[in-house]
Enzyme design. Structure first.
Site, PDB file in Angstrom:
ATOM      1  CD  GLN A 132      -2.923  -1.113   2.279  1.00 12.44           C
ATOM      2  OE1 GLN A 132      -2.559  -0.682   3.371  1.00 12.44           O
ATOM      3  NE2 GLN A 132      -4.104  -1.665   2.096  1.00 12.44           N
ATOM      4  CG  ASN A 133       5.235   3.268   0.729  1.00 16.93           C
ATOM      5  OD1 ASN A 133       5.445   4.053  -0.191  1.00 16.93           O
ATOM      6  ND2 ASN A 133       5.691   3.453   1.950  1.00 16.93           N
ATOM      7  CD  GLN A 134      -0.685   6.386  -2.086  1.00 17.98           C
ATOM      8  OE1 GLN A 134      -0.301   7.437  -1.600  1.00 17.98           O
ATOM      9  NE2 GLN A 134      -1.964   6.134  -2.332  1.00 17.98           N
TER      10      GLN A 134
END
Length: 176
Positions: A41-43
């Site tokens: 989920q890290n962008q």
């Protein structure tokens, strides 16, 4: 997860890097994978991909690093190790900082240092000091804990576009 000392990842860059993106301390998913920004989920990879005009997120990790190097971008963190329960920056205790100031001396083509998130910026700016000729850029965190919409984050990260370029195929330096 219990509290314990967590040690970050090594600096990754080619000798001709002109931009470094510095995080605070990798989260548990990244430390377990031994990869920068490994949490799904890290962008980060989407944001940097928008800066360099490539879909880095869909590439294997090693290819991502190669593409960053070709754009003369290095990665590292302001904290080398710390006591932290979980992955949040607010839980960091007893931090040992990386020698960020050495980037200025070790990378002669360095033009800018970008800080990925408020913790990185607060610590990194103190460590760098008033280095002449180096642009310091504060960016919104790519972490899933930062709930700003990705469109807002992307709008902030595009400031890095003028600092990246595809360059020659020099070898990547991994500093342990």
């Amino acid at each position: 997860m219990t509290e314990g000392v967590k040690t970050g990842l090594p600096l990754v860059a080619r000798p001709d890097a002109r931009l470094f993106i510095l995080g605070s301390l990798p989260g548990d998913a990244s430390l377990a994978a031994r990869q920068y920004y490994a949490h799904p989920q890290n962008q980060f990879w989407r944001l940097v991909g928008s800066v360099v005009g490539e879909d880095l997120h869909s590439m294997p990790y090693e290819r991502r690093l190669e593409r960053l190097a070709e754009h003369r971008i290095g990665l590292w963190d302001v904290i080398g190790s710390a006591v932290r329960r979980g992955s949040l920056d607010q839980a960091i205790r007893t931090a040992n900082h990386n020698r960020i100031e050495r980037l200025i001396h070790d990378f002669p083509a360095l033009e800018a240092i970008a800080f990925n998130g408020a913790t990185s910026a607060a610590i990194g700016r103190k460590l760098v000091g008033s280095a002449t000729g180096i642009r310091l850029v504060d960016l919104p965190s790519s972490s899933p804990a930062n709930t700003r919409p990705i469109v807002e984050k992307t709008a902030a990260w595009v400031v890095l576009k003028p600092l990246v370029s595809a360059g020659n195929q020099a070898e990547i330096v991994a500093d342990d």
